[in-house]
Design a protein around this motif. Structure first.
Motif, PDB file in Angstrom:
ATOM      1  N   SER A  18      -0.199   5.133 -11.570  1.00  0.00           N
ATOM      2  CA  SER A  18       1.151   4.798 -10.993  1.00  0.00           C
ATOM      3  C   SER A  18       1.093   4.602  -9.388  1.00  0.00           C
ATOM      4  N   ILE A  19      -0.013   5.384  -8.886  1.00  0.00           N
ATOM      5  CA  ILE A  19      -0.464   5.048  -7.356  1.00  0.00           C
ATOM      6  C   ILE A  19      -1.620   4.290  -7.257  1.00  0.00           C
ATOM      7  N   PHE A  20      -2.629   4.219  -8.014  1.00  0.00           N
ATOM      8  CA  PHE A  20      -3.568   3.201  -8.079  1.00  0.00           C
ATOM      9  C   PHE A  20      -3.076   1.813  -8.072  1.00  0.00           C
ATOM     10  N   LEU A  21      -2.408   1.180  -9.116  1.00  0.00           N
ATOM     11  CA  LEU A  21      -1.998  -0.160  -9.282  1.00  0.00           C
ATOM     12  C   LEU A  21      -1.277  -0.838  -7.906  1.00  0.00           C
ATOM     13  N   PRO A  22      -0.364   0.014  -7.536  1.00  0.00           N
ATOM     14  CA  PRO A  22       0.304  -0.498  -5.971  1.00  0.00           C
ATOM     15  C   PRO A  22      -0.815  -0.608  -4.915  1.00  0.00           C
ATOM     16  N   LEU A  23      -1.714   0.357  -4.939  1.00  0.00           N
ATOM     17  CA  LEU A  23      -2.489   0.295  -3.797  1.00  0.00           C
ATOM     18  C   LEU A  23      -3.403  -0.821  -4.117  1.00  0.00           C
ATOM     19  N   PHE A  24      -3.940  -0.966  -5.234  1.00  0.00           N
ATOM     20  CA  PHE A  24      -4.996  -2.177  -5.586  1.00  0.00           C
ATOM     21  C   PHE A  24      -4.327  -3.367  -5.390  1.00  0.00           C
ATOM     22  N   ALA A  25      -3.192  -3.421  -5.563  1.00  0.00           N
ATOM     23  CA  ALA A  25      -2.436  -4.598  -5.479  1.00  0.00           C
ATOM     24  C   ALA A  25      -2.436  -5.091  -3.967  1.00  0.00           C
ATOM     25  N   ILE A  26      -1.925  -3.929  -3.175  1.00  0.00           N
ATOM     26  CA  ILE A  26      -1.794  -4.320  -1.742  1.00  0.00           C
ATOM     27  C   ILE A  26      -3.219  -4.915  -0.970  1.00  0.00           C
ATOM     28  N   ALA A  27      -4.290  -3.987  -1.598  1.00  0.00           N
ATOM     29  CA  ALA A  27      -5.666  -4.309  -1.056  1.00  0.00           C
ATOM     30  C   ALA A  27      -5.950  -5.654  -1.656  1.00  0.00           C
ATOM     31  N   SER A  28      -5.898  -5.925  -2.706  1.00  0.00           N
ATOM     32  CA  SER A  28      -6.097  -7.323  -3.188  1.00  0.00           C
ATOM     33  C   SER A  28      -5.642  -8.477  -2.331  1.00  0.00           C
ATOM     34  N   VAL A  29      -4.105  -8.223  -2.046  1.00  0.00           N
ATOM     35  CA  VAL A  29      -3.522  -9.262  -1.305  1.00  0.00           C
ATOM     36  C   VAL A  29      -4.073  -9.458   0.202  1.00  0.00           C
ATOM     37  N   ILE A  30      -4.611  -8.270   0.608  1.00  0.00           N
ATOM     38  CA  ILE A  30      -5.101  -8.112   2.074  1.00  0.00           C
ATOM     39  C   ILE A  30      -6.286  -8.937   2.096  1.00  0.00           C
ATOM     40  N   PHE A  31      -7.448  -8.680   0.938  1.00  0.00           N
ATOM     41  CA  PHE A  31      -8.569  -9.374   0.891  1.00  0.00           C
ATOM     42  C   PHE A  31      -8.377 -10.791   0.551  1.00  0.00           C
ATOM     43  N   MET A  32      -7.368 -11.059  -0.193  1.00  0.00           N
ATOM     44  CA  MET A  32      -7.082 -12.529  -0.687  1.00  0.00           C
ATOM     45  C   MET A  32      -6.693 -13.252   0.741  1.00  0.00           C
ATOM     46  N   ILE A  33      -5.923 -12.769   1.630  1.00  0.00           N
ATOM     47  CA  ILE A  33      -5.397 -13.555   2.933  1.00  0.00           C
ATOM     48  C   ILE A  33      -6.662 -13.564   3.600  1.00  0.00           C
ATOM     49  N   LYS A  34      -7.585 -12.595   3.739  1.00  0.00           N
ATOM     50  CA  LYS A  34      -9.031 -12.780   4.530  1.00  0.00           C
ATOM     51  C   LYS A  34      -9.779 -13.840   3.959  1.00  0.00           C
ATOM     52  N   LEU A  35      -9.950 -13.935   2.549  1.00  0.00           N
ATOM     53  CA  LEU A  35     -10.675 -15.162   2.020  1.00  0.00           C
ATOM     54  C   LEU A  35      -9.893 -16.357   2.303  1.00  0.00           C
ATOM     55  N   ALA A  36      -8.607 -16.363   2.416  1.00  0.00           N
ATOM     56  CA  ALA A  36      -8.048 -17.799   2.585  1.00  0.00           C
ATOM     57  C   ALA A  36      -8.364 -18.251   4.038  1.00  0.00           C
ATOM     58  N   VAL A  56     -15.487  -9.274  -3.725  1.00  0.00           N
ATOM     59  CA  VAL A  56     -15.202  -8.293  -3.020  1.00  0.00           C
ATOM     60  C   VAL A  56     -14.380  -7.186  -3.828  1.00  0.00           C
ATOM     61  N   LEU A  57     -14.424  -7.353  -5.384  1.00  0.00           N
ATOM     62  CA  LEU A  57     -13.537  -6.292  -6.037  1.00  0.00           C
ATOM     63  C   LEU A  57     -14.208  -5.132  -5.921  1.00  0.00           C
ATOM     64  N   PRO A  58     -15.812  -4.751  -5.949  1.00  0.00           N
ATOM     65  CA  PRO A  58     -16.231  -3.753  -5.870  1.00  0.00           C
ATOM     66  C   PRO A  58     -15.711  -2.729  -4.529  1.00  0.00           C
ATOM     67  N   GLU A  59     -15.542  -3.768  -3.341  1.00  0.00           N
ATOM     68  CA  GLU A  59     -15.134  -3.043  -2.296  1.00  0.00           C
ATOM     69  C   GLU A  59     -13.807  -2.626  -2.242  1.00  0.00           C
ATOM     70  N   ILE A  60     -12.843  -3.304  -2.773  1.00  0.00           N
ATOM     71  CA  ILE A  60     -11.434  -2.935  -3.091  1.00  0.00           C
ATOM     72  C   ILE A  60     -11.543  -1.677  -3.804  1.00  0.00           C
ATOM     73  N   LEU A  61     -12.056  -1.522  -5.188  1.00  0.00           N
ATOM     74  CA  LEU A  61     -12.176  -0.277  -5.858  1.00  0.00           C
ATOM     75  C   LEU A  61     -12.592   1.072  -5.090  1.00  0.00           C
ATOM     76  N   PHE A  62     -13.658   0.605  -4.223  1.00  0.00           N
ATOM     77  CA  PHE A  62     -14.273   1.730  -3.369  1.00  0.00           C
ATOM     78  C   PHE A  62     -13.393   2.222  -2.596  1.00  0.00           C
ATOM     79  N   TYR A  63     -12.609   1.446  -1.813  1.00  0.00           N
ATOM     80  CA  TYR A  63     -11.768   2.082  -0.978  1.00  0.00           C
ATOM     81  C   TYR A  63     -10.403   2.643  -1.563  1.00  0.00           C
ATOM     82  N   THR A  64     -10.093   2.212  -2.803  1.00  0.00           N
ATOM     83  CA  THR A  64      -8.787   2.667  -2.995  1.00  0.00           C
ATOM     84  C   THR A  64      -8.872   3.865  -3.949  1.00  0.00           C
ATOM     85  N   LEU A  65      -9.856   3.937  -4.775  1.00  0.00           N
ATOM     86  CA  LEU A  65     -10.247   5.126  -5.760  1.00  0.00           C
ATOM     87  C   LEU A  65     -10.109   6.584  -5.293  1.00  0.00           C
ATOM     88  N   PRO A  66     -11.092   6.720  -4.268  1.00  0.00           N
ATOM     89  CA  PRO A  66     -10.962   8.111  -3.594  1.00  0.00           C
ATOM     90  C   PRO A  66      -9.619   8.617  -3.011  1.00  0.00           C
TER      91      PRO A  66
END
Length: 339
Positions: A18-36, A56-66
């Motif tokens: 329940s905590i990981f999915l919102p954090l992952f979604a927010i991080a994904s949006v931020i990285f997608m904006i960067k990619l855009a 960039v998926l490994p980087e997103i997972l790395f910073y959200t999982l801990p």
């Protein structure tokens, strides 16, 4: 004991997701904006954007999982305390060390996963992403517009009569002038080939003229290839260790290695702090849990980043042992002294 351990892990798993999915979604949006932002320089299709996202998926997972682990593990124990279940656990004679042992296995597995992520996957994904962007940039340097003057292909002036539906060009003329020699080439059709960052113009069915003040020569050809050495800056490496030890962007990789090493150890280091913050007296300490979570994450990340330029690689043992001893001291004073 087994049922109690499974009960705690089940509660932890639900909170973790329940905590990981919102954090992952927010991080994904931020990285997608960067990619855009790359689309201002290069043209990307939807599938190419998806490809870059996978890099960039490994980087997103790395910073959200801990962070997710620390927050979810703490809130799991806090919820048990809030429902008075923690009081029952300790009343049955179960020691706080049981909570540490229960969370140790998922913490260890996560730390190993994070270490594999940053040490093995991250170099591979970074090199692939960098090479892909360089490749697309090298393509973007060659932008042909039909029926317009001013197109260039390396040292050649280029005129294209029309764009064909299959991506090739028709009625192509190239002109190159040296000191004493001028060359004019025409072709019925032409196509652009990008081979490992080297652009090639493949001409079909045409003539070539070379003339000086004294001579004029002509050739007829079926196929002619003209190379343009606009190479993409491609990186190669054989093993992850070569990536981390290479001199390319050495300072940036030094910062990254130190930071990522400590972040991968964070789930293990934080175990004592998880119990110290999560096990509370609901009446007196309920409002401070989230504040303690914020302070703990900020201090750990801040110490990691702040000490890198001061003590370099010594940051890893200094932050690791200081955090471990300090968290154990808080755990001993707040939990072991009471239970």
């Amino acid at each position: 004991m087994h049922k109690l351990r499974r009960y705690i892990i089940n509660n932890f798993s639900i909170l973790f997701l329940s905590i990981f999915l919102p954090l992952f979604a927010i991080a994904s949006v931020i990285f997608m904006i960067k990619l855009a932002t790359y689309t201002a320089v290069i043209q990307l299709t939807f599938f190419e954007m998806l490809k870059l996202y996978m890099f960039v998926l490994p980087e997103i997972l790395f910073y959200t999982l801990p962070v997710t682990f620390f927050i979810s593990a703490t809130l799991t124990l806090f919820r048990l305390s809030n429902d008075n279940e923690m009081i029952v656990i300790f009343a049955l004679g179960i020691k706080p060390e049981f909570l540490i042992r229960t969370l140790f296995k998922p913490a260890l597995l996560l730390s190993l996963l994070l270490a594999f992520d940053f040490f093995i996957l991250f170099p591979h994904a970074t090199v692939l992403s960098s090479n892909f962007i360089s490749y697309k940039k090298s393509e973007a340097k060659f932008n042909i517009k039909a029926s317009e003057f001013g197109n260039n292909f390396g040292n050649w002036l280029l005129y294209v009569g029309k764009n064909n539906d299959d991506g090739t060009f028709g009625d192509v003329f190239l002109f190159n002038k040296e000191k004493d020699d001028e060359i004019l080439i025409n072709a019925k059709n032409a196509e652009v080939i990008n081979q490992k960052g080297i652009l090639k113009l493949k001409l079909h069915s045409g003539e070539g003229y070379s003339y000086t003040t004294d001579t004029l020569s002509q050739i007829n050809y079926k196929t002619m290839i003209i190379n343009d050495m606009m190479k993409a800056d491609l990186h190669t490496y054989r093993k992850p260790l070569e990536y981390w030890l290479s001199e390319d962007r050495a300072e940036s990789k030094r910062h990254m290695f130190i930071t990522d090493s400590l972040l991968s150890l964070f789930p293990l280091i934080s175990l004592f702090l998880v119990v110290a913050i999560g096990v509370v007296h609901v009446r007196h300490q309920k409002g401070y849990v989230y504040l303690y979570l914020f302070i703990a994450i900020t201090l750990y990340y801040g110490a990691t980043i702040g000490l890198i330029d001061v003590i370099s690689f010594y940051t890893i043992p200094v932050v690791f042992f200081t955090s471990l001893l300090l968290s154990y001291y808080i755990y001993h004073k707040k939990i072991l002294a009471r239970f």
